[in-house]
Design a protein around this motif. Sequence first.
Motif, short mmCIF file in Angstrom:
data_model
loop_
_atom_site.label_atom_id
_atom_site.label_comp_id
_atom_site.label_asym_id
_atom_site.label_seq_id
_atom_site.Cartn_x
_atom_site.Cartn_y
_atom_site.Cartn_z
N SER A 675 45.50 48.15 39.43
CA SER A 675 46.19 47.74 38.19
C SER A 675 47.69 47.68 38.40
CB SER A 675 45.85 48.70 37.05
OG SER A 675 44.50 48.60 36.69
N ALA A 703 43.15 46.57 31.45
CA ALA A 703 43.13 45.20 30.95
C ALA A 703 44.43 44.50 31.30
CB ALA A 703 42.95 45.20 29.43
N ALA A 704 44.34 43.20 31.52
CA ALA A 704 45.52 42.40 31.85
C ALA A 704 45.30 41.01 31.27
CB ALA A 704 45.74 42.35 33.35
N ARG A 705 45.86 40.75 30.11
CA ARG A 705 45.54 39.52 29.39
C ARG A 705 46.09 38.28 30.07
NH1 ARG A 705 41.29 39.80 26.90
NH2 ARG A 705 41.88 37.83 25.93
N VAL A 707 45.58 37.63 33.27
CA VAL A 707 44.82 37.45 34.50
C VAL A 707 43.52 36.71 34.20
CG1 VAL A 707 43.60 38.64 36.37
CG2 VAL A 707 45.79 39.51 35.54
N SER A 708 43.20 35.72 35.04
CA SER A 708 41.88 35.10 35.02
C SER A 708 41.04 35.71 36.13
CB SER A 708 41.99 33.58 35.25
OG SER A 708 42.69 32.96 34.21
N VAL A 709 39.76 35.92 35.85
CA VAL A 709 38.92 36.59 36.83
C VAL A 709 37.73 35.71 37.21
CG1 VAL A 709 39.60 38.86 35.97
CG2 VAL A 709 37.49 37.83 35.13
N ARG A 726 38.98 42.03 28.34
CA ARG A 726 40.14 42.56 29.06
C ARG A 726 41.04 41.48 29.66
NH1 ARG A 726 39.79 47.75 31.64
NH2 ARG A 726 38.27 49.09 30.64
N TYR A 727 40.48 40.29 29.94
CA TYR A 727 41.24 39.31 30.72
C TYR A 727 41.31 37.97 30.02
CZ TYR A 727 40.65 43.02 34.06
OH TYR A 727 40.67 44.26 34.65
N ARG A 728 42.22 37.14 30.50
CA ARG A 728 42.52 35.87 29.83
C ARG A 728 41.32 34.93 29.86
NH1 ARG A 728 45.10 30.76 30.91
NH2 ARG A 728 44.99 31.15 33.15
#
Length: 836
Positions: A675, A703-705, A707-709, A726-728
């Motif tokens: 993170s 969470a990291a809004r 970031v695409s996973v 959690r993510y974009r």
Amino acid sequence: MTAGSTEAPAPISVAQEALWYLHLLAPNGIGYNETVSIRKHGSFDPDAFAVAFNALVARHEAWRTTFEVRSGTPVQIVHPPEPVQLPLPDLGRLDPEAAERRAVEEVARMAKVPYDLRRGPLVRPLLVRFPGAEHRLYLGLHHIVFDGVSLYRIVLPELVALYDAAASGDDAALGDQPAHYGDYARDEQEWIEGPRARRRMARAAERLGGTPVASLPLDFSRRESPGFRGAAVAISLDAQLVERLKGIARGAGATLFQVLGAAWSVLLARSGGRDDVAFGTAADLRRRPEFESVVGYSLTPVVLRVALGGRPSFRELIGRVRNETLDALDTLVPFERLVRELQPKAPPGANPLYQTIVIFEPTMPSPDPAWSLQLMEVELADAVGGCRLDLELQLDERPDGHIAGRLLYDRELFERASAQRIAGHFARVLDALAADPDADALGVSITTEADRRWLRDRHAASIRWAPATVHGLIEERAGTRPDARAVSFGAESISYATLCQRAEGVARGLRANGVGEGAVVALPATPSIELVVTALGVLRAGAAHLLIDPGLPSEALGRVVAASGAVLLDPTVACRSSPEARGAPAAGREGARCCLVHASDPDGPPRVAGMSHGAVLDMARTFALELGIGPNHATAVLAHALHATAALDLWMPLISGARIVLAPEALSFDGANLSRLIASERIAVLHASPETWRSLLASGLRAARGVSVLCDAPLDEELADELSDRYRLVFHTLRAHPSGLYAALGRIERGRPITIGAPIAHARIDVLDEDGRPVPPGLVGRLVVTAEGLEPSVQGGDAPDSAGSSVERTSLDTGALARWRSGGELELVPTLGRER
């Protein structure tokens, strides 16, 4: 038995108890609001009809009943008869189509009003005059006071007899009621606690233990609290087909219902990839003769569990359904008690034991040709919009021999096009069954011409890019943004210009030692800037790279190198000993081999497979386009699977002008420290397997809004929801080939089933049956990938031809089961067989 008193409250039946509690949970629900139409052609006396209808209500207590709780127990309260008014809206002046539309609108409005089970009334009659000397009684009822047996066997004959008597001024010779519904409920209450019912319960539990949940091609994710909002599509089977099906039923010693059930079983099996399926139907619990004239809700769901293992013919399958039906009836008990006994596991929001139902009403002899009863009007069901299950197949045989019906579907689970396709496939299964009852039931083709057009559209030409090589595109990036950072590892970074310059030095060293076009260079996949430089240098020399799992024991490593025909190279040594080079021409072509991947085989030698530059670029450019990756973005590369994912994780960012941030090995399992790396390096994309995601989340990944996973298949709903929160953006991808080709990419959205999306550019994905034929959307088959520039997986001792990969298209069976969804996405289906 004599009819019980209507003064004291009677107990409710087991079936009524279930509806009572459902009503308490959703008092405004309309899933159990039903409307039937009773039709009279020719002369009609509305006053005589009103007299007849009031006499019918007076005769049957169930239609004068409300429900309440006394001493903590729900009971029936029977009310004295009160006159029922039957106004007569006149639609006779309209043309027939307009009259139908007006009637459907009015009746739907009535049917959408929830019933109050405590206050009543639970019967809503609406008498309408139609063009052509036709009158209809639209009879709205809550299911708690009627069933289909009541209507066909009791209500219609008695209503006709009462009408004829009222119209002629005579008394109807119906006789006294031998029993009322309260008597039925008391008798059932005693029976259900007795030893015979308990023995049936035990046998039914044994038969249905482990019944699988239906795997249906849902368009939307199931909700924990379903709204029971439905719609209907029409089904019609012509009289000629029905007659052929009846003949097959007679030859098999079966009923037409059992033939229809066999066809539905085939469709469930083909839709879910299973040979153990279950569906519900309804059975009458009126066990004693005196209850046969009692109107009320006396049916119970019965579950038929059908085994399709061993590839049965249609004829054999009909026999299995017949035997299963007899077993089910022999162990018949109220469904609600069976569920209480079994306590089956089902997904939240799903009905226990069965999620689809088949109801078939055979032709009932009419007491008078001028009168008819219709239970399954599609337009009305569609307008009202109630449903109780995922899918309800309701079929009604008409006097002229054809079958008319409807497929009710839950609009929270299915789109209309999907329901129409399911109805069409059911009809196709019946056509195949009628044409050849000895055919393999699971092997028949049920693809329609519309399906074939749909499949052709899926394989239409995709985007075309200019021919290129991986290293050629990276050098283009270096030419436009030479000072942009390309690779970072810890505190060290290098620019695109430096990356390409150092890679050319590696290439010159390799060529000087005879390693060039067609060769394979093995590199231990330990994260470092030198690894990326060397891998790029290998490509610039015209060779292919093979990244080796650094955790392999030395003996296994030797077998991989031997199996691939590779030269083993230490990236640190290669970079340190590289000669200076500027502007030397790069080797390689689009169709040449770019990379190989190895896989360990515990039962034999290692396997290796490869991809060309063109195949890698098709994948990398598709992913970059979907993810929106470009200059000024950074992607994190986790170490532990880099040997298998390098073709995507290394080259997708670099051909796009983005920066690779290599994560140390320890961060692949350390969510808290990863993170911090994501935040400090402003990571935009992170790719991992489901197991790695779970490990990282459990170890503190925040969470990291921004970031695409990417998550490899198979991704389950729980993990998908957690990642989505959690993510974009969350993307699901299928690694379909041992070379590392990711053949499909799909975006995950809450409320939609999890898919792997659509094929990448220039890759073709087919879903094929056991005979290699494309299956239509919604049905399950084997997932086969076809693409240019793939090398089949080979084992040690059979190394790939060093001439490099050709541009011929290679088809590979992934071993996965999948189905097309109506929107063109691919959904993986678990490879589950019989669980019985």
